[in-house]
Every structure is written in C-alpha cells, then in structure tokens.
Design a protein around this motif. Structure first.
Motif, mmCIF file in Angstrom:
data_model
loop_
_atom_site.group_PDB
_atom_site.id
_atom_site.type_symbol
_atom_site.label_atom_id
_atom_site.label_comp_id
_atom_site.label_asym_id
_atom_site.label_seq_id
_atom_site.Cartn_x
_atom_site.Cartn_y
_atom_site.Cartn_z
ATOM 1 N N TRP A 24 0.831 -1.192 0.000
ATOM 2 C CA TRP A 24 0.000 0.000 0.000
ATOM 3 C C TRP A 24 0.873 1.252 0.000
ATOM 4 O O TRP A 24 1.935 1.278 0.643
ATOM 5 C CB TRP A 24 -0.910 0.028 1.222
ATOM 6 N N VAL A 25 0.420 2.278 -0.675
ATOM 7 C CA VAL A 25 1.150 3.543 -0.720
ATOM 8 C C VAL A 25 0.889 4.287 0.587
ATOM 9 O O VAL A 25 -0.214 4.780 0.828
ATOM 10 C CB VAL A 25 0.710 4.394 -1.929
ATOM 11 N N ALA A 26 1.917 4.357 1.434
ATOM 12 C CA ALA A 26 1.767 5.007 2.736
ATOM 13 C C ALA A 26 1.981 6.503 2.643
ATOM 14 O O ALA A 26 1.360 7.282 3.382
ATOM 15 C CB ALA A 26 2.736 4.404 3.743
ATOM 16 N N ASN A 27 2.847 6.923 1.716
ATOM 17 C CA ASN A 27 3.147 8.350 1.606
ATOM 18 C C ASN A 27 3.709 8.656 0.228
ATOM 19 O O ASN A 27 4.340 7.781 -0.397
ATOM 20 C CB ASN A 27 4.152 8.756 2.688
ATOM 21 N N LEU A 39 6.298 2.561 0.348
ATOM 22 C CA LEU A 39 5.431 1.399 0.120
ATOM 23 C C LEU A 39 5.422 0.551 1.386
ATOM 24 O O LEU A 39 6.471 0.209 1.936
ATOM 25 C CB LEU A 39 5.937 0.578 -1.068
ATOM 26 N N ARG A 40 4.222 0.190 1.831
ATOM 27 C CA ARG A 40 4.071 -0.548 3.080
ATOM 28 C C ARG A 40 3.360 -1.868 2.830
ATOM 29 O O ARG A 40 2.343 -1.921 2.126
ATOM 30 C CB ARG A 40 3.232 0.289 4.061
ATOM 31 N N ASP A 41 3.918 -2.951 3.379
ATOM 32 C CA ASP A 41 3.147 -4.192 3.454
ATOM 33 C C ASP A 41 3.029 -4.557 4.934
ATOM 34 O O ASP A 41 3.362 -3.752 5.804
ATOM 35 C CB ASP A 41 3.758 -5.310 2.595
ATOM 36 N N MET A 42 2.578 -5.759 5.230
ATOM 37 C CA MET A 42 2.373 -6.137 6.633
ATOM 38 C C MET A 42 3.677 -6.118 7.421
ATOM 39 O O MET A 42 3.682 -5.902 8.629
ATOM 40 C CB MET A 42 1.748 -7.536 6.697
ATOM 41 N N TYR A 43 4.806 -6.312 6.714
ATOM 42 C CA TYR A 43 6.056 -6.579 7.412
ATOM 43 C C TYR A 43 7.001 -5.399 7.514
ATOM 44 O O TYR A 43 7.799 -5.328 8.444
ATOM 45 C CB TYR A 43 6.783 -7.745 6.725
#
Length: 580
Positions: A24-27, A39-43
């Motif tokens: 997901w695009v966090a910023n 970019l953010r995933d669960m980890y």
C-alpha cells in the motif's frame, strides 16, 4: 505473480536485482522531477523512487495514499546522505520501472492512517480495516498472535491436551446474561452461547481426559468497561483431574510468569512467585479483592482502639487507617478530602506525627493523652508520618479505604509502574446475602467445592462457609478466576438447595453434570486467565479494545458490519419468533 518476496525479506544483498514488490502507498513526496513513495506491506516499509524526469513520474498516475499497488524495479543502494537509520530498509530503495494498480482508492479516506489512534473511537471502529493498517494498531494484533502461540507451546509442554468445546449450548441460570439463539428445528426452544466452557470441561474430566485446555471464546451480555469487552472475550481455559488448589496455582504461576517475562516491555520486572492472600486479608489490607501490589501502602484496622476513644463518629463503626511518610501541603490534604467527598465519604480525618512524636490534625483532640503512645505503637508511627482515617459500615469502610489507598499512592507517585506484581486471592465466601432478592445466593462459581464439604453445608451458617475458589490478580486487574470443582452429587444437591435450587432444577439446568457425577467423577480443578486482559497489561493499553482485531463499541455494537441488526419477517418466521 504479485511479488518476489515480502518487504522484510529484502536487504543490501538484493542490490542490483530486478524485483517485484506489492503493498500500500503510505506516503508520496513529489520533488518535481523525481517522486518518492513509501510502500508498506504487513512486514515493513520500502522507499520507491519514481524516475528522474517528468516522463517517468507518470508512473504515479491514478495513485493516491493507500492505493494497493505492485511495483517492478531495481534494488539500489541509497546515497550516504539519504540513508534513513530509523527504518530497517533505510540503506536501500527500489527504482521503479513499472507500476500496476491492484486496488484503487475510490473514496476520500475517513482519516489519516498514521494518526488513526488519535481520532474518535466510533470512527476507528467503523473503518477498523483501515485502522488496522496503522503500525501501532497492527502491532497489537500481531503481538496477540505471538502471545497465544507461546501460551499453546507452554500448555502443550506441560502435558495438557487442547480440545474445543461447543459454542451452541444450554442456557444457564447463573452468572451473567446469556446470548440466546433460537432453534429452527425445535420450535420455541433456544440455545445459548457459552459464558464459559464450565460444564463441558468438567465433563471432560469425568470422561477421563486428564489435563485439558483451550483458547476459549466466551460470550456474556454484559456492559462494557475499559478492561471488559462487551459480548465476547477469550480466555486460557484449563482443567486438571486429581488436582488440588495448589496444583492449579503451580500451573497458573508457571505459565503466566513465563508469558509476562517473555513479552513484558523492556525494563519491566515480573514476579517469580505469586503470594497467596486470603479474601479476608485482601479486603482488610488493600480494601479490594483485586489488590495492586505495586502500591506499597497498606490499610490497618483501628476499630477497637477508636471504640475506646471520645470521637463519636468512630465509636460505632469500622475504622480503617492508612499511613504514609511524605511531605504534604495544605492543598494536598484539601484535594484528597475533595476526592473522599466525591466517592461518598463524609470526610477524611488525619494525623501528622511531629518531630517530638506529638500529633497535629483534626483527630488529635479526640485521642486521650494516656492513649497516644498506645496508638503510635499500634500503627507503627514515626516522625514525619501522616495517617488517614476512614470510618463507616465494614463493607463501605473497606471499599473507601481501598479507593483512598489507590488515590493516595497515585498522588504521591509511589506506584512502581515498571513491574508486573501478581498474587493469588483465595478462600472466597461460598455464599452471600442478596439484598434485592432477599435470599442466600452464590458469590461466584456455583460449581466450586465448599471447604469442609457436605458437613460444612449441613452444620454451618452458609455465610460462614468458604469455597475452594481463587483469583489471579496482576497490578490490580483480575486476570483469572478458578476453583476446585464440586464433583460429588450429594454436595452439589445440598450446595444448590441452600441457594434456592431444588433437585429438579439441577436435573433440568445442569442435567449433564448431575448425571455424570453419578458415574465415578474424579476430583478436579482449574482456572481461566483472560487473554484480552493479559494483552492489555503487556501492551500498556488503557482500553481492552486496543488488543482485539474487531471489537464492539461500548454499547456492544459492531459499527463496521452493523450488528446487531434487524431480521426479515421470513427469517423470524423460520425460527418461530414474533417481536413484541
């Protein structure tokens, strides 16, 4: 198809590799000719570089915060001046070559993900799936998984067998309100969701299962509190055959001590041994059966002394006292008295011990001169001590003294907030007098074994009978209740008859146990520490809903899915229900 591996699996060893990542695009930070995406995933989180020319920044077309994307590109080492030591992947970045949108954001976000813990709870619960993307919120849920996995490891290592008990069961006349489920097949009849697997785990003992446990879901139609989730909660439910109270203590102490030592925040101390405190002692020394042992203050009983003094308000009531050694201003005393009045007390008397061991304070003049030395020895007073007095009926005096003890320790800042202090509370009364119903009723679990067995039930005043019943308390929070169970049918019949239940009610409401206990039931005992409360303490959360993936709100509503909801007329007819 979507990713080479998760973000946490990348390192500097991957520099130069062409890879695919998803998340997901966090910023988004647009610096003109070049843009950066977190970019953010669960980890983990990885920085993605979107080109160096305006042509390449078109990769961002259609992308806003929280868009779900898959990005192909080359892993590069960051320049020295752009290294971010605050994140694990702070020395590398991905130079994007291709971006695929997997899930578009079609509505305005209801809140900033990074700030979700700061918004109204109802909004967080309505969009819980977005709230869970917040790093701190997500960490609580992942932490929950780790703790439960470790608990299972502990219980399996101690020789316990994990067994699931039914969710649809019979309604019980004791305890909290049941959640009821109408039967389609059996017109006019209802199941209930289990308040606890109480009867089933006892029946497992009768069946020959020696040591049972489960991470059990329990359902109670109770109002919410900060430390109680409405509707449902989970507990480590375990039971042992041929076991005494001390056997259960040993298991409970070992498992909880190990869990808290493994998962406690850095710098926290955890008890190895849990002291055993009787209910009577707890009510006297701490004013509650859930004592916070991080608070060093203790309550003493000075009733007999004041019955010999001239202070009339104290001559016909129970008098408790709390001493402490600290400097206190007039405003401190005033604010503490205001607190006392706010909880229903008539006032708060005190004495201060001067350097010459004389007293100063409103109670001084009511203590005869020839008794002042006696009182100093009784209370263990020294120069610089202040002692506060609470007088009322015994139960109210205990309650008020407990509240003053807590408030005093908080105002003085003497609670050790870097420790987990456990204790067992045992020897609870078997029965109490219900003022509303005007009858004797069970204080806690009706399936507990009375101390003294059948003889005690037949010869003692019911209000004097103690039960083999116990709690585990940590930092003033009740984590667990348990008991040596009643496994004798004659004792069971007598125990329930004292509380107003005849044998026919036993057969109807507890038929399985009533029958099973006539086929060679073994002695057995167990307890059930609350998983949610353990997690709340370990994460230092003030509200239990912070450690539950999809909690209900304080009114037992699921704001996300809309439960409870109305049923159609067709659904109601199927289960033979008519609303009135």
């Amino acid at each position: 198809m979507y990713r080479t591996k998760s973000l946490a699996e990348f390192s500097e060893k991957d520099v130069g590799s062409t890879v695919q990542v998803s998340g997901w695009v966090a910023n988004i930070r647009d610096h003109g000719g070049v843009s950066f995406v977190d970019l953010r995933d669960m980890y983990d989180v990885m920085q993605v570089v979107m080109g160096e020319t305006n042509k390449h920044t078109s990769l961002l077309k259609g992308i806003v915060k929280e868009t779900c994307v898959s990005i192909t590109g080359v892993i590069e080492k960051r320049d020295e001046d752009t290294i971010n030591p605050k994140i694990k992947l702070g020395t590398i970045e991905l130079r994007a070559q291709k971006v695929e949108i997997l899930g578009k954001v079609r509505k305005m976000l209801p809140f900033e993900i990074s700030a979700s813990k700061d918004i109204r709870e109802d909004k967080r619960l309505e969009y819980r799936y977005l709230d869970l993307r917040n790093e701190k919120v997500k960490e609580n849920i992942l932490f929950r998984s780790q703790v439960i996995s470790y608990i299972r490891e502990q219980m399996n290592g101690l020789g316990f067998t994990e067994i699931q008990t039914p969710i649809l069961c019979a309604s019980s006349p004791e305890g909290a309100r049941d959640y009821v489920v109408p039967s389609r097949v059996h017109k006019g009849k209802f199941y209930a969701l289990p308040q606890a697997p109480q009867q089933y785990k006892q029946l497992l003992m009768v069946s020959g299962i020696d040591k049972y446990y489960q991470i059990a879901p329990c359902f109670r139609d109770e109002d919410a509190r900060a430390d109680r989730s409405p509707g449902e909660f989970y507990q480590l439910d375990f039971e042992m055959s041929f076991a005494t109270q001390e056997d259960v203590f040993e298991v409970g102490q070992k498992v909880l001590s190990n869990v808290f030592k493994k998962f406690a925040p850095e710098g926290y101390s955890v008890d190895d041994e849990f002291p055993v405190i009787t209910y009577k002692e707890a009510m006297l020394k701490y004013g509650t059966d859930k004592p916070d042992l991080r608070n060093p203050l203790e309550i003493i009983d000075v009733t007999d002394f004041f019955h010999r003094c001239t202070f009339k308000p104290f001559t016909k009531c129970t008098v408790r006292a709390i001493k402490c050694h600290a400097e206190m201003s007039k405003s401190f005393h005033k604010k503490l008295e205001e607190f006392a009045l706010s909880i229903g007390m008539g006032g708060l008397g005190y004495l201060y011990v001067n350097d010459d061991l004389s007293y100063y304070g409103p109670i001084d003049k009511f203590i005869p001169e020839d008794m002042k030395t006696q009182f100093r020895e009784l209370a263990g007073l020294e120069a610089g001590d202040t002692i506060f007095f609470i007088g009322d009926k015994e139960s109210r005096a205990a309650q008020f003294a407990g509240q003053i003890r807590t408030e005093l320790a908080q105002r003085l800042g003497i609670i050790d907030d870097k420790s987990y202090r456990f204790c067992f509370i045992n020897d609870f009364p078997m029965y109490e007098y219900d003022e509303q119903e005007k009858k004797i009723s069970f204080t806690h679990n009706p399936f507990s074994m009375p101390q003294g067995g059948l003889e005690a039930l037949e010869t003692k005043n019911p209000l004097d009978i103690l039960a083999y019943q116990f709690d585990i308390v940590c930092n003033g929070v009740e984590l667990s209740s348990g008991a040596v169970r009643n496994h004798d049918i004659d004792i069971m019949k007598k125990a329930f008859s004292i509380a107003g239940y005849d044998e026919e009610v036993l057969k109807e409401k507890f038929g399985a146990l009533y029958n099973a206990f006539q086929y060679g039931a073994p002695p057995h005992a167990g307890m059930a520490p609350g998983i949610d409360r353990m997690l709340m303490l370990l994460r230092n959360e003030e509200n239990i809903r912070e450690v539950i993936a999809f909690p209900m709100d304080g009114k037992a509503q699921d704001l996300m899915c809309g439960a409870p909801s109305e049923l159609t007329e067709h659904q109601l007819r199927e289960v033979h229900i008519k609303l009135r």
